[in-house]
Design a protein around this motif. Structure first.
Motif, PDB file in Angstrom:
ATOM      1  N   ALA A  13     -40.991 -19.355  27.398  1.00 33.09           N
ATOM      2  CA  ALA A  13     -41.194 -20.648  27.209  1.00 33.09           C
ATOM      3  C   ALA A  13     -39.809 -21.497  27.377  1.00 33.09           C
ATOM      4  CB  ALA A  13     -41.756 -21.064  25.857  1.00 33.09           C
ATOM      5  N   ARG A  14     -39.091 -21.158  28.404  1.00 32.35           N
ATOM      6  CA  ARG A  14     -38.010 -21.973  28.693  1.00 32.35           C
ATOM      7  C   ARG A  14     -38.228 -23.315  29.599  1.00 32.35           C
ATOM      8  NH1 ARG A  14     -32.635 -18.959  29.180  1.00 32.35           N
ATOM      9  NH2 ARG A  14     -32.429 -18.292  27.071  1.00 32.35           N
ATOM     10  N   VAL A 162     -41.040 -13.699  17.816  1.00 28.85           N
ATOM     11  CA  VAL A 162     -41.153 -14.894  18.418  1.00 28.85           C
ATOM     12  C   VAL A 162     -42.918 -14.949  18.349  1.00 28.85           C
ATOM     13  CG1 VAL A 162     -41.395 -16.292  20.646  1.00 28.85           C
ATOM     14  CG2 VAL A 162     -39.261 -14.924  20.235  1.00 28.85           C
ATOM     15  N   PRO A 163     -43.404 -15.535  17.426  1.00 29.82           N
ATOM     16  CA  PRO A 163     -44.804 -15.749  17.176  1.00 29.82           C
ATOM     17  C   PRO A 163     -45.549 -16.379  18.129  1.00 29.82           C
ATOM     18  CG  PRO A 163     -43.910 -16.990  15.699  1.00 29.82           C
ATOM     19  CD  PRO A 163     -42.804 -16.331  16.365  1.00 29.82           C
ATOM     20  N   ALA A 164     -46.946 -16.285  18.133  1.00 30.16           N
ATOM     21  CA  ALA A 164     -47.695 -17.055  18.960  1.00 30.16           C
ATOM     22  C   ALA A 164     -48.324 -18.013  17.989  1.00 30.16           C
ATOM     23  CB  ALA A 164     -48.568 -16.403  19.848  1.00 30.16           C
ATOM     24  N   ARG A 165     -48.701 -19.324  18.537  1.00 30.79           N
ATOM     25  CA  ARG A 165     -49.709 -20.254  17.589  1.00 30.79           C
ATOM     26  C   ARG A 165     -50.365 -21.285  18.433  1.00 30.79           C
ATOM     27  NH1 ARG A 165     -46.330 -22.698  12.247  1.00 30.79           N
ATOM     28  NH2 ARG A 165     -48.495 -23.214  11.815  1.00 30.79           N
ATOM     29  N   PHE A 166     -51.324 -21.690  17.763  1.00 28.40           N
ATOM     30  CA  PHE A 166     -52.033 -22.911  18.482  1.00 28.40           C
ATOM     31  C   PHE A 166     -51.631 -24.254  18.012  1.00 28.40           C
ATOM     32  CE2 PHE A 166     -55.340 -19.448  17.963  1.00 28.40           C
ATOM     33  CZ  PHE A 166     -55.886 -19.485  19.133  1.00 28.40           C
ATOM     34  N   ASP A 232     -46.236 -19.831  23.034  1.00 27.69           N
ATOM     35  CA  ASP A 232     -44.763 -19.117  22.314  1.00 27.69           C
ATOM     36  C   ASP A 232     -44.347 -20.349  21.043  1.00 27.69           C
ATOM     37  OD1 ASP A 232     -42.162 -19.194  21.338  1.00 27.69           O
ATOM     38  OD2 ASP A 232     -41.469 -18.410  23.181  1.00 27.69           O
ATOM     39  N   ALA A 233     -44.505 -19.958  19.848  1.00 29.76           N
ATOM     40  CA  ALA A 233     -44.423 -20.819  18.588  1.00 29.76           C
ATOM     41  C   ALA A 233     -43.037 -21.509  18.654  1.00 29.76           C
ATOM     42  CB  ALA A 233     -44.652 -20.216  17.548  1.00 29.76           C
ATOM     43  N   ILE A 234     -41.857 -20.831  19.169  1.00 31.51           N
ATOM     44  CA  ILE A 234     -40.388 -21.498  19.143  1.00 31.51           C
ATOM     45  C   ILE A 234     -40.420 -22.589  19.865  1.00 31.51           C
ATOM     46  CG2 ILE A 234     -38.282 -21.193  19.441  1.00 31.51           C
ATOM     47  CD1 ILE A 234     -38.479 -18.306  18.309  1.00 31.51           C
TER      48      ILE A 234
END
Length: 307
Positions: A13-14, A162-166, A232-234
Motif C-alpha cells: 500500500a505504498r 500487517v492486518p487487513a481491515r474494512f 492494508d490496515a496500516i
C-alpha cells in the motif's frame, strides 16, 4: 532483488506511505471472518456512531511463555540494516540520521542486550545481499517473513503484522463485520491482491469491485461508489487520519490476520544459522514489550491504530 521485493507484503500500500506495525495478547476481541451460508433474510448489521476508541497496541508475546535469557557474552555490537524511505518505519530524520519506528525499536533492543548498536540505511532490494555478505548483522526494515526469504535468512519471532481491515464512510460504520452483513454490499478492493482473494473466499455474497491502485480505491469510497473498501490496515490508518481522506471515513469492524492470505508477520532477519543473535533479539523483543517500551513506541508513531 526480485524475491525479497515481492516478499515485502507490507509495501503493498505504498501509494500513501511514499510507496507503500499479533496475536495472542493483541487480538483478544479480534473479529475473524467466518464463511457462512447466507441466510435467506440476512440479519441487520449493527451500526455504530463513530467515536474515539482506546488505541489498540499489537503484541505477539505471551507473558506465560517468558523466554530464558540467552548467553549474550559473545555479542559486542549489532549492525542493523534498514531501509532508506518507508515512513514512519524508516526514514532520514531532520538531523540526517536514521529515524522511525524500526530504528527506535532496534536501539531499544540494543539497550536491552547492552551492546553497541549501529543502523545503516540502504535501498530495500539490497538488504538481503548486504546481510548475507556480512555487511550487517540484522535487517529491521518491515520485512515480511515468507518461505522464499526463509531459504536465504533466518527470522526472529514477528514483532508486528500487517492486518487487513474494512473502511467505510463515517455515517455507515459497523462495529463488527461478518460475511452475512455484507450480502449485496459494494466492496472495493485492489484487483489481483491477497485482499481480493480473501474476500472471494470468505465474503462470497458481497458485490466486489476491483480497482487498479489505492488512489482509485479510496476515491471510490469518498464518492460513495462503494459501501466499503478492504485493504492494508496500516496504510488505511494513515489515510483515514490524513488530509487526503477529507475526514470522510473510518474503520469498520476489526482486523483480519489470516496468515494464508496476509503472511506470517514482520520479523528481524539474521544470517542463516546465527542462532546466538536470533535468540538474543527474541529475548530482547519480549523484554522491551514486557517493560512497556514497545507500547510507548507504537503510540508515538501510530495515532490511528491499524488494529
Amino acid at each position: 532483488m526480485a524475491s525479497s521485493q515481492q516478499a515485502k507484503s507490507s509495501k503493498s500500500a505504498r501509494g500513501l506511505l511514499t510507496r507503500l506495525a499479533v496475536a495472542a495478547c493483541l487480538l483478544a476481541g479480534l473479529s475473524g471472518a467466518r464463511a457462512q451460508a447466507p441466510a435467506k433474510q440476512p440479519p441487520a448489521a449493527p451500526q455504530a456512531t463513530p467515536q474515539a476508541a482506546p488505541q489498540a497496541v499489537p503484541g505477539f508475546w505471551d507473558p506465560r511463555r517468558r523466554p530464558e535469557r540467552p548467553d549474550l557474552s559473545r555479542l559486542t555490537v549489532i549492525r542493523f540494516l534498514t531501509e532508506t524511505d518507508y515512513p514512519p518505519f524508516n526514514y532520514t530524520g531532520a538531523d540526517g540520521n536514521p529515524a522511525g519506528f524500526n530504528v527506535d525499536l532496534a536501539r531499544a533492543l540494543c539497550e536491552e542486550i547492552k551492546v553497541t548498536c549501529t543502523v545503516q540505511m540502504r535501498r530495500f532490494e539490497t538488504l538481503v545481499d548486504a546481510l548475507t555478505s556480512n555487511r550487517g548483522d540484522a535487517i529491521i526494515a518491515s520485512m515480511a517473513v515468507s518461505p522464499q526469504l526463509r531459504a536465504r535468512v533466518d527470522f526472529t519471532d514477528p514483532y508486528y503484522r500487517v492486518p487487513a481491515r474494512f473502511a467505510s464512510r463515517k455515517d455507515a460504520v459497523m462495529p463488527e463485520i461478518r460475511p452475512e452483513y455484507l450480502e449485496g454490499k459494494k466492496v472495493g478492493v485492489i484487483g489481483g491482491s491477497a485482499h481480493e482473494a480473501y474476500l472471494k473466499a470468505m465474503f462470497t455474497d458481497a458485490e466486489l469491485h476491483g480497482y487498479p491502485n489505492d488512489d482509485a480505491l479510496r476515491t471510490a469510497l469518498r464518492k460513495g461508489d462503494v459501501d466499503f473498501i478492504f485493504g492494508d490496515a496500516i496504510s488505511l490508518a494513515f489515510w483515514i487520519n490524513g488530509t487526503d481522506s477529507g475526514d470522510c471515513c473510518a474503520f469498520s469492524g476489526g482486523p483480519f490476520v489470516e496468515s494464508r492470505f496476509f503472511g506470517e508477520g514482520i520479523g528481524i532477519a539474521v544470517r542463516k544459522g546465527n542462532d546466538v543473535l536470533r535468540q538474543a533479539l527474541n529475548w530482547a523483543l519480549f523484554r522491551v514489550w514486557e517493560k512497556g517500551r514497545y507500547t510507548d513506541l507504537w503510540l508515538r508513531y501510530f495515532s490511528v491504530s491499524p488494529f
